[in-house]
Design a protein around this motif. Structure first.
Motif, PDB file in Angstrom:
ATOM      1  N   ASP A  52       0.913  -1.207   0.037  1.00  0.00           N
ATOM      2  CA  ASP A  52       0.080   0.087  -0.027  1.00  0.00           C
ATOM      3  C   ASP A  52       0.908   1.368   0.028  1.00  0.00           C
ATOM      4  O   ASP A  52       0.504   2.282  -0.729  1.00  0.00           O
ATOM      5  CB  ASP A  52      -1.092  -0.078   1.083  1.00  0.00           C
ATOM      6  CG  ASP A  52      -1.935   1.250   1.376  1.00  0.00           C
ATOM      7  OD1 ASP A  52      -2.960   1.460   0.415  1.00  0.00           O
ATOM      8  OD2 ASP A  52      -1.725   2.061   2.027  1.00  0.00           O
ATOM      9  N   ARG A  53       1.929   1.091   0.842  1.00  0.00           N
ATOM     10  CA  ARG A  53       2.864   2.570   0.828  1.00  0.00           C
ATOM     11  C   ARG A  53       3.491   2.602  -0.358  1.00  0.00           C
ATOM     12  O   ARG A  53       3.526   3.816  -1.053  1.00  0.00           O
ATOM     13  CB  ARG A  53       3.968   2.151   1.890  1.00  0.00           C
ATOM     14  CG  ARG A  53       4.779   3.406   1.906  1.00  0.00           C
ATOM     15  CD  ARG A  53       5.581   3.442   3.118  1.00  0.00           C
ATOM     16  NE  ARG A  53       6.434   4.524   3.377  1.00  0.00           N
ATOM     17  CZ  ARG A  53       7.028   4.870   4.491  1.00  0.00           C
ATOM     18  NH1 ARG A  53       6.842   4.246   5.536  1.00  0.00           N
ATOM     19  NH2 ARG A  53       7.971   5.964   4.541  1.00  0.00           N
ATOM     20  N   ALA A  54       3.861   1.478  -1.141  1.00  0.00           N
ATOM     21  CA  ALA A  54       4.658   2.027  -2.362  1.00  0.00           C
ATOM     22  C   ALA A  54       3.552   2.521  -3.357  1.00  0.00           C
ATOM     23  O   ALA A  54       3.858   3.242  -4.335  1.00  0.00           O
ATOM     24  CB  ALA A  54       4.993   0.218  -3.115  1.00  0.00           C
ATOM     25  N   ALA A  55       2.364   1.925  -3.508  1.00  0.00           N
ATOM     26  CA  ALA A  55       1.254   2.417  -4.367  1.00  0.00           C
ATOM     27  C   ALA A  55       0.914   3.652  -4.188  1.00  0.00           C
ATOM     28  O   ALA A  55       0.667   4.640  -5.004  1.00  0.00           O
ATOM     29  CB  ALA A  55       0.053   1.335  -4.284  1.00  0.00           C
ATOM     30  N   LEU A  56       0.622   3.970  -2.821  1.00  0.00           N
ATOM     31  CA  LEU A  56       0.316   5.681  -2.455  1.00  0.00           C
ATOM     32  C   LEU A  56       1.682   6.600  -2.872  1.00  0.00           C
ATOM     33  O   LEU A  56       1.187   7.466  -3.423  1.00  0.00           O
ATOM     34  CB  LEU A  56       0.092   5.532  -0.923  1.00  0.00           C
ATOM     35  CG  LEU A  56      -0.313   6.994  -0.329  1.00  0.00           C
ATOM     36  CD1 LEU A  56       0.614   7.739  -0.235  1.00  0.00           C
ATOM     37  CD2 LEU A  56      -1.553   7.517  -1.111  1.00  0.00           C
ATOM     38  N   GLU A  57       2.740   5.997  -2.586  1.00  0.00           N
ATOM     39  CA  GLU A  57       3.797   7.131  -2.666  1.00  0.00           C
ATOM     40  C   GLU A  57       3.958   7.065  -4.361  1.00  0.00           C
ATOM     41  O   GLU A  57       4.411   8.247  -5.058  1.00  0.00           O
ATOM     42  CB  GLU A  57       5.217   6.426  -2.281  1.00  0.00           C
ATOM     43  CG  GLU A  57       5.268   6.711  -0.638  1.00  0.00           C
ATOM     44  CD  GLU A  57       6.314   6.188  -0.168  1.00  0.00           C
ATOM     45  OE1 GLU A  57       7.223   5.576  -0.636  1.00  0.00           O
ATOM     46  OE2 GLU A  57       6.264   6.340   1.196  1.00  0.00           O
ATOM     47  N   ARG A  58       3.547   5.968  -5.195  1.00  0.00           N
ATOM     48  CA  ARG A  58       3.724   6.183  -6.626  1.00  0.00           C
ATOM     49  C   ARG A  58       2.750   7.122  -7.299  1.00  0.00           C
ATOM     50  O   ARG A  58       3.038   7.932  -8.070  1.00  0.00           O
ATOM     51  CB  ARG A  58       3.388   4.869  -7.154  1.00  0.00           C
ATOM     52  CG  ARG A  58       3.687   4.725  -8.555  1.00  0.00           C
ATOM     53  CD  ARG A  58       3.299   3.329  -9.260  1.00  0.00           C
ATOM     54  NE  ARG A  58       3.423   3.233 -10.879  1.00  0.00           N
ATOM     55  CZ  ARG A  58       3.154   2.086 -11.533  1.00  0.00           C
ATOM     56  NH1 ARG A  58       2.288   1.329 -11.142  1.00  0.00           N
ATOM     57  NH2 ARG A  58       3.454   2.463 -12.971  1.00  0.00           N
ATOM     58  N   PHE A  59       1.519   7.143  -6.751  1.00  0.00           N
ATOM     59  CA  PHE A  59       0.247   7.919  -7.018  1.00  0.00           C
ATOM     60  C   PHE A  59       0.639   9.407  -6.511  1.00  0.00           C
ATOM     61  O   PHE A  59       0.596  10.227  -7.351  1.00  0.00           O
ATOM     62  CB  PHE A  59      -1.005   7.535  -6.461  1.00  0.00           C
ATOM     63  CG  PHE A  59      -2.068   8.294  -6.619  1.00  0.00           C
ATOM     64  CD1 PHE A  59      -2.593   8.585  -7.779  1.00  0.00           C
ATOM     65  CD2 PHE A  59      -2.401   9.339  -5.506  1.00  0.00           C
ATOM     66  CE1 PHE A  59      -3.722   9.351  -8.205  1.00  0.00           C
ATOM     67  CE2 PHE A  59      -3.491  10.284  -5.945  1.00  0.00           C
ATOM     68  CZ  PHE A  59      -4.296  10.502  -6.921  1.00  0.00           C
ATOM     69  N   ALA A  60       1.221   9.486  -5.452  1.00  0.00           N
ATOM     70  CA  ALA A  60       1.568  11.062  -5.130  1.00  0.00           C
ATOM     71  C   ALA A  60       2.497  11.648  -5.988  1.00  0.00           C
ATOM     72  O   ALA A  60       2.729  12.588  -6.286  1.00  0.00           O
ATOM     73  CB  ALA A  60       2.146  11.009  -3.547  1.00  0.00           C
ATOM     74  N   GLY A  61       3.692  10.700  -6.253  1.00  0.00           N
ATOM     75  CA  GLY A  61       4.678  11.107  -7.222  1.00  0.00           C
ATOM     76  C   GLY A  61       4.137  11.425  -8.742  1.00  0.00           C
ATOM     77  O   GLY A  61       4.593  12.582  -8.980  1.00  0.00           O
ATOM     78  N   TRP A  62       3.210  10.570  -9.213  1.00  0.00           N
ATOM     79  CA  TRP A  62       2.573  11.109 -10.368  1.00  0.00           C
ATOM     80  C   TRP A  62       1.780  12.440 -10.331  1.00  0.00           C
ATOM     81  O   TRP A  62       1.900  13.191 -11.034  1.00  0.00           O
ATOM     82  CB  TRP A  62       1.691   9.940 -10.748  1.00  0.00           C
ATOM     83  CG  TRP A  62       0.810   9.963 -12.016  1.00  0.00           C
ATOM     84  CD1 TRP A  62       1.003   9.797 -13.148  1.00  0.00           C
ATOM     85  CD2 TRP A  62      -0.251  10.909 -12.048  1.00  0.00           C
ATOM     86  NE1 TRP A  62       0.438  10.432 -14.133  1.00  0.00           N
ATOM     87  CE2 TRP A  62      -0.735  11.011 -13.328  1.00  0.00           C
ATOM     88  CE3 TRP A  62      -1.290  11.424 -11.048  1.00  0.00           C
ATOM     89  CZ2 TRP A  62      -1.975  11.707 -13.772  1.00  0.00           C
ATOM     90  CZ3 TRP A  62      -2.548  12.117 -11.437  1.00  0.00           C
ATOM     91  CH2 TRP A  62      -2.754  12.043 -12.852  1.00  0.00           C
ATOM     92  N   ALA A  63       0.745  12.477  -9.043  1.00  0.00           N
ATOM     93  CA  ALA A  63       0.252  13.768  -9.058  1.00  0.00           C
ATOM     94  C   ALA A  63       1.144  14.964  -8.811  1.00  0.00           C
ATOM     95  O   ALA A  63       0.965  15.965  -9.421  1.00  0.00           O
ATOM     96  CB  ALA A  63      -0.626  13.724  -8.009  1.00  0.00           C
ATOM     97  N   ALA A  64       2.136  14.776  -8.047  1.00  0.00           N
ATOM     98  CA  ALA A  64       3.064  15.980  -7.991  1.00  0.00           C
ATOM     99  C   ALA A  64       3.794  16.175  -9.404  1.00  0.00           C
ATOM    100  O   ALA A  64       4.126  17.547  -9.542  1.00  0.00           O
ATOM    101  CB  ALA A  64       4.225  15.492  -7.301  1.00  0.00           C
ATOM    102  N   GLY A  65       3.960  15.348 -10.394  1.00  0.00           N
ATOM    103  CA  GLY A  65       4.590  15.571 -11.788  1.00  0.00           C
ATOM    104  C   GLY A  65       3.652  16.270 -12.629  1.00  0.00           C
ATOM    105  O   GLY A  65       4.103  16.543 -13.724  1.00  0.00           O
ATOM    106  N   GLN A  66       2.306  16.340 -12.478  1.00  0.00           N
ATOM    107  CA  GLN A  66       1.320  16.583 -13.359  1.00  0.00           C
ATOM    108  C   GLN A  66       1.257  18.015 -13.260  1.00  0.00           C
ATOM    109  O   GLN A  66      -0.005  18.654 -13.155  1.00  0.00           O
ATOM    110  CB  GLN A  66       0.037  16.080 -13.133  1.00  0.00           C
ATOM    111  CG  GLN A  66       0.095  14.540 -13.105  1.00  0.00           C
ATOM    112  CD  GLN A  66       0.898  13.917 -14.728  1.00  0.00           C
ATOM    113  OE1 GLN A  66       0.285  13.967 -15.506  1.00  0.00           O
ATOM    114  NE2 GLN A  66       1.935  13.266 -14.310  1.00  0.00           N
TER     115      GLN A  66
END
Length: 299
Positions: A52-66
């Motif tokens: 879950d942590r890896a998935a959440l951090e991946r999503f947050a990283g994607w959102a930060a990059g948009q």
């Protein structure tokens, strides 16, 4: 953790979007034991929590990059997210990004609140739920007081079970009047007019929750300006219509966005029907759709 500048972030593609995203990762554990919830007192294993942590951090990283898009983010975990450090860190960091209009999460308010001082409270908001029987009135009200002292934006709600009515009345009487208290109709329960009147006295908008909303063939913002994303990045139009629209991380979802009617007979959950164009709820909740706060609340 820091999401800005993470390697592997894809640049924004095509026309900039103004997009609302409901994120629900694999987290399913909760510290409460509500009898009306199938995830009560469920425990995720250490391996599940790492996933879950890896998935959440991946999503947050994607959102930060948009950075070419404008995003509004609502986290709707099956379990309680804010007892986990990675949810607190993600919300706090995302709240400071100029292309994030709102970041909000559904929570039982059992977490410590000091981390909110690190967030931009003009962007971050909380959709909190009071569960009588799981937490004392005094403790929950103390937590609300902590939010008030920090200047946090939040709503408070209860599930409209008959045994909760007294506790909800007491909470409404002791909350600051500017805090909106919403009531969700209990799943599968029919309310007499007299019962509905009791709940409407607490939440003037209870009528929207009391009955499922006919939705078949009606226009809905989901799939066009609102999407649902899971921990693997799979995109659907909403949590209740699971037909795939592509994947968040390869950008394939973007070409699938567009107006489409609802394929379901009814919609009976606020995070779904709030987006129906046949209802006036974008006006009712203008500026507070994700955190469930009506515009200019002064009922």
């Amino acid at each position: 953790m820091t999401y800005l500048g993470l390697p592997g972030l894809r640049p924004a593609q095509d026309t900039p979007l103004d997009l609302t995203i409901l994120y629900r990762g694999p987290l399913a554990s909760c510290d409460y034991d509500c009898p009306y919830c199938p995830f009560a007192k469920r425990r995720d294993s250490p391996a599940q929590l790492r996933t879950d942590r890896a998935a959440l951090e991946r999503f947050a990283g994607w959102a930060a990059g948009q950075t070419s898009d404008t995003l509004s983010l609502l986290f709707t975990p099956w379990g309680e997210g804010l007892v986990r450090s990675w949810y607190r860190s993600a919300l706090a960091e995302l709240s400071h990004l100029p292309h994030i209009r709102r970041v909000a999460i559904q929570t039982n308010l059992s977490f410590r609140t000091d981390w909110l001082a690190e967030a931009d409270l003009g962007t971050l908001a909380l959709w909190t739920t009071y569960h009588p029987g799981q937490v004392t009135h005094e403790r929950f009200l103390t937590k609300c007081g902590e939010l008030d002292a920090l200047g946090a934006r939040y709503s408070v709600g209860v599930v409209g079970e008959p045994e909760h009515l007294g506790a909800a009345r007491r909470l409404r009487a002791e909350l600051p009047p500017e805090i909106y208290l919403w009531v969700n109709a209990a799943e599968g329960r029919s309310y007499t007019d007299a019962e509905a009147e009791d709940w409407t006295a607490l939440d003037p908008l209870f009528g929207y929750s009391r009955h499922p909303h006919p939705s078949a063939g009606l226009p809905c913002r989901t799939g066009e300006s609102v999407i649902s994303v899971d921990g693997d990045g799979a995109v659907q139009r909403c949590h209740f219509v699971r037909a795939p629209l592509g994947n968040l991380y390869d950008g394939s979802y973007r070409a699938a966005l567009g107006p489409r009617p609802c394929p379901l007979d009814v919609c009976d959950c606020h995070i779904g029907y709030v987006h129906l164009e046949s209802l006036p709820l974008y006006d009712v909740f203008a500026g507070g759709v994700l955190e469930r706060i009506p515009a200019g609340f002064s009922f």
